[in-house]
Enzyme design. Structure first.
Site, mmCIF file in Angstrom:
data_model
loop_
_atom_site.group_PDB
_atom_site.id
_atom_site.type_symbol
_atom_site.label_atom_id
_atom_site.label_comp_id
_atom_site.label_asym_id
_atom_site.label_seq_id
_atom_site.Cartn_x
_atom_site.Cartn_y
_atom_site.Cartn_z
ATOM 1 N N ASP A 1 -67.625 -19.388 -22.644
ATOM 2 C CA ASP A 1 -68.280 -19.207 -23.947
ATOM 3 C C ASP A 1 -68.555 -17.738 -24.248
ATOM 4 O O ASP A 1 -69.607 -17.383 -24.774
ATOM 5 C CB ASP A 1 -69.575 -20.037 -24.006
ATOM 6 N N LYS B 1 -68.750 -14.552 -26.179
ATOM 7 C CA LYS B 1 -68.825 -14.152 -27.590
ATOM 8 C C LYS B 1 -70.050 -13.260 -27.753
ATOM 9 O O LYS B 1 -70.957 -13.275 -26.907
ATOM 10 C CB LYS B 1 -68.884 -15.372 -28.511
ATOM 11 N N ASN C 1 -73.733 -14.335 -27.077
ATOM 12 C CA ASN C 1 -74.163 -14.669 -25.722
ATOM 13 C C ASN C 1 -74.245 -13.445 -24.816
ATOM 14 O O ASN C 1 -74.513 -13.567 -23.624
ATOM 15 C CB ASN C 1 -73.213 -15.710 -25.110
ATOM 16 N N ASP D 1 -76.555 -17.940 -21.674
ATOM 17 C CA ASP D 1 -75.910 -19.167 -22.135
ATOM 18 C C ASP D 1 -74.758 -19.643 -21.238
ATOM 19 O O ASP D 1 -73.585 -19.424 -21.538
ATOM 20 C CB ASP D 1 -75.402 -19.004 -23.581
ATOM 21 N N THR E 1 -49.391 -36.684 -5.574
ATOM 22 C CA THR E 1 -48.040 -36.818 -5.038
ATOM 23 C C THR E 1 -47.182 -35.694 -5.583
ATOM 24 O O THR E 1 -47.089 -35.537 -6.797
ATOM 25 C CB THR E 1 -47.463 -38.181 -5.475
HETATM 26 N N1 LIG Z 1 -82.881 -14.691 -21.424
HETATM 27 C C1 LIG Z 1 -82.906 -14.433 -22.726
HETATM 28 N N2 LIG Z 1 -83.628 -13.397 -23.202
HETATM 29 C C2 LIG Z 1 -83.657 -13.155 -24.527
HETATM 30 N N3 LIG Z 1 -83.011 -13.872 -25.450
HETATM 31 C C3 LIG Z 1 -82.285 -14.916 -25.035
HETATM 32 C C4 LIG Z 1 -82.194 -15.248 -23.657
HETATM 33 N N4 LIG Z 1 -81.387 -16.328 -23.532
HETATM 34 C C5 LIG Z 1 -80.998 -16.644 -24.777
HETATM 35 N N5 LIG Z 1 -81.535 -15.811 -25.699
HETATM 36 C C6 LIG Z 1 -81.348 -15.856 -27.156
HETATM 37 O O1 LIG Z 1 -81.295 -17.191 -27.589
HETATM 38 C C7 LIG Z 1 -80.024 -17.483 -28.170
HETATM 39 C C8 LIG Z 1 -79.651 -18.921 -27.840
HETATM 40 O O2 LIG Z 1 -79.616 -19.102 -26.439
HETATM 41 P P1 LIG Z 1 -78.369 -19.770 -25.745
HETATM 42 O O3 LIG Z 1 -78.632 -19.908 -24.299
HETATM 43 O O4 LIG Z 1 -77.141 -19.003 -26.168
HETATM 44 O O5 LIG Z 1 -78.418 -21.199 -26.427
HETATM 45 P P2 LIG Z 1 -77.266 -22.104 -27.046
HETATM 46 O O6 LIG Z 1 -76.682 -22.812 -25.857
HETATM 47 O O7 LIG Z 1 -78.027 -23.018 -27.950
HETATM 48 O O8 LIG Z 1 -76.291 -21.206 -27.735
HETATM 49 C C9 LIG Z 1 -79.079 -16.438 -27.590
HETATM 50 O O9 LIG Z 1 -77.965 -16.219 -28.405
HETATM 51 C C10 LIG Z 1 -80.012 -15.234 -27.531
HETATM 52 O O10 LIG Z 1 -80.156 -14.620 -28.782
HETATM 53 MG MG LIG Z 2 -75.306 -19.406 -27.119
#
Ligand SMILES: Nc1ncnc2c1ncn2[C@@H]1O[C@H](COP(=O)(O)OP(=O)(O)O)[C@@H](O)[C@H]1O
Ligand SMILES: [Mg+2]
Length: 355
Positions: free
Chosen positions: A169, A171, A174, A187, A204
């Site tokens: 993923d 991009k 992330n 993410d 096989t």
């Molecule tokens: N550890 C973190 N610290 C700060 N911001 C975060 C962190 N993790 C995620 N984010 C913010 O939250 C958004 C969504 O989180 P993400 O894990 O990408 O969720 P999803 O799976 O819904 O895309 C990210 O694009 C980022 O802007």
């Molecule tokens: Mg994300």
């Protein structure tokens, strides 16, 4: 053009990115429940400060630790939505992968938890915001700025692949910038440990598919493709294949026609072309020398690869971070009816008992 954020597979109801099992599953461990030096966390110890990100079934909050006063990011996912979108395996993968990794360019996970409504992941908070915001603000990055982020991402991908993990993923949304301007990949919702089955020749022989025989690189190739797209977008300001609907995008990807803006550096065009090769057996990064081939490419000639994971390259953008809990680098999100969710029936909770 590409102003809006791209949506990951799950967002548009696309089930093509779903796993059918295998991989690192939920049984993997319960280590994260007492991760980070054995510290035990509890939701009661955390005050929600603000939302810093939203997804289809998840929301990420900046939270403050009442006792130790430190800040964390807390990703909360609605259990009914996870089930509706058939993402159960993915959230288990996300936890398993993050529990296993330890690298300067990857987000750290401290703790996971669930209650009757949500799954929670407590991570380090990265205050610089998304690379996405910097890219949209500037339109595009110059060659040396793109080179810096690309080099750090190459190291992150190389590390993940060395652990037989595919990220899947990549991009700008992330990729976060820490307060010094180095990257952190967040993410891991689509990340997946390649299962042993992918790696050993079983079945096989007469009936094996070519990609199973050439098991080297099976699955990893997608990350190098995505890096090609990302480098193109960082330096051009728009992605190589775009259209107003997903079908149009897929057609363009499969047609494989690349139009570079004229200003792109000669070597970076060559690199992008080598990543955006449809035949994954001939894709840079996915051949027998793996990431080494990428690192040896002429565009990276100036890069001291030993210095990169030591965070010794000079970041081209230094985020404005006034204090540890500064959220000004993130968009503002309405703090809506997030908590007004009905509890999940016990049989549905069973799926997440190890989370
Ligand atoms: N550890 C973190 N610290 C700060 N911001 C975060 C962190 N993790 C995620 N984010 C913010 O939250 C958004 C969504 O989180 P993400 O894990 O990408 O969720 P999803 O799976 O819904 O895309 C990210 O694009 C980022 O802007
Ligand atoms: Mg994300």
């Amino acid at each position: 053009m590409a102003a809006a954020k791209a949506t990951s597979g799950a967002d548009n109801g696309d089930s093509s990115c779903r796993d059918t099992g295998g991989g690192a599953g939920g049984e993997a461990n319960s280590v994260a429940n007492c991760a980070a030096g054995g510290r035990v966390y509890s939701l009661d110890d955390l005050d929600t400060v603000a939302t810093v990100g939203t997804g289809t079934f998840g929301r990420v909050f900046l939270v403050k630790d009442k006792k130790a006063k430190g800040y964390f990011a807390l990703k909360a996912m609605k259990i009914p939505e996870v089930i509706r979108l058939k993402q159960e395996q993915h959230v288990h993968n996300e936890k398993a992968v993050l529990t296993e990794v330890n690298h300067p360019f990857l987000i750290r996970l401290f703790w996971t938890h669930h209650d009757e409504r949500f799954l929670y992941m407590l991570m380090e908070y990265i205050a610089g915001g998304e690379l996405f915001s910097y890219l949209r603000n500037r339109g595009r990055f110059n060659n040396s700025t793109g080179l810096f982020y690309s080099a750090e991402i190459v190291c992150a991908i190389e590390y993940l692949h060395s652990k037989e993990i595919v990220y899947r993923d990549l991009k700008p949304e992330n990729i976060l910038l820490d307060s010094e301007g180095h990257i952190k990949l967040t993410d891991f919702g689509f990340a997946k440990k390649l299962s042993d089955r992918t790696w050993t020749l079983c079945g096989t022989p007469e009936y094996l598919a070519p990609e199973v025989i050439q098991s080297k690189g099976h699955g990893r190739a997608v990350d190098w493709w995505a890096l090609g797209v990302l480098i193109f977008e960082m330096l051009s300001g728009y992605p190589p294949f775009f259209d107003d609907n997903p079908f149009g995008i897929y057609q363009k990807i499969l047609a494989g026609k690349l139009d570079f803006p004229r200003h792109l550096d000669f070597h970076v065009k060559d690199l992008i072309k080598k990543f955006l090769v449809i035949d994954r057996a001939r894709r840079l990064g996915n051949m027998k020398n793996g990431a080494e081939d990428v690192k040896k490419h002429r565009w990276f000639k100036s890069i001291d690869w030993d210095a990169v994971p030591q965070r010794k390259l000079k970041p081209p953008i230094i985020p404005k971070v006034s204090h540890e809990g500064d959220t000004s680098n993130f968009d503002v999100y309405p703090e809506d009816e997030w908590t007004k969710e009905a509890p999940v029936p016990p049989k549905d909770l069973e799926i997440f008992k190890n989370f």
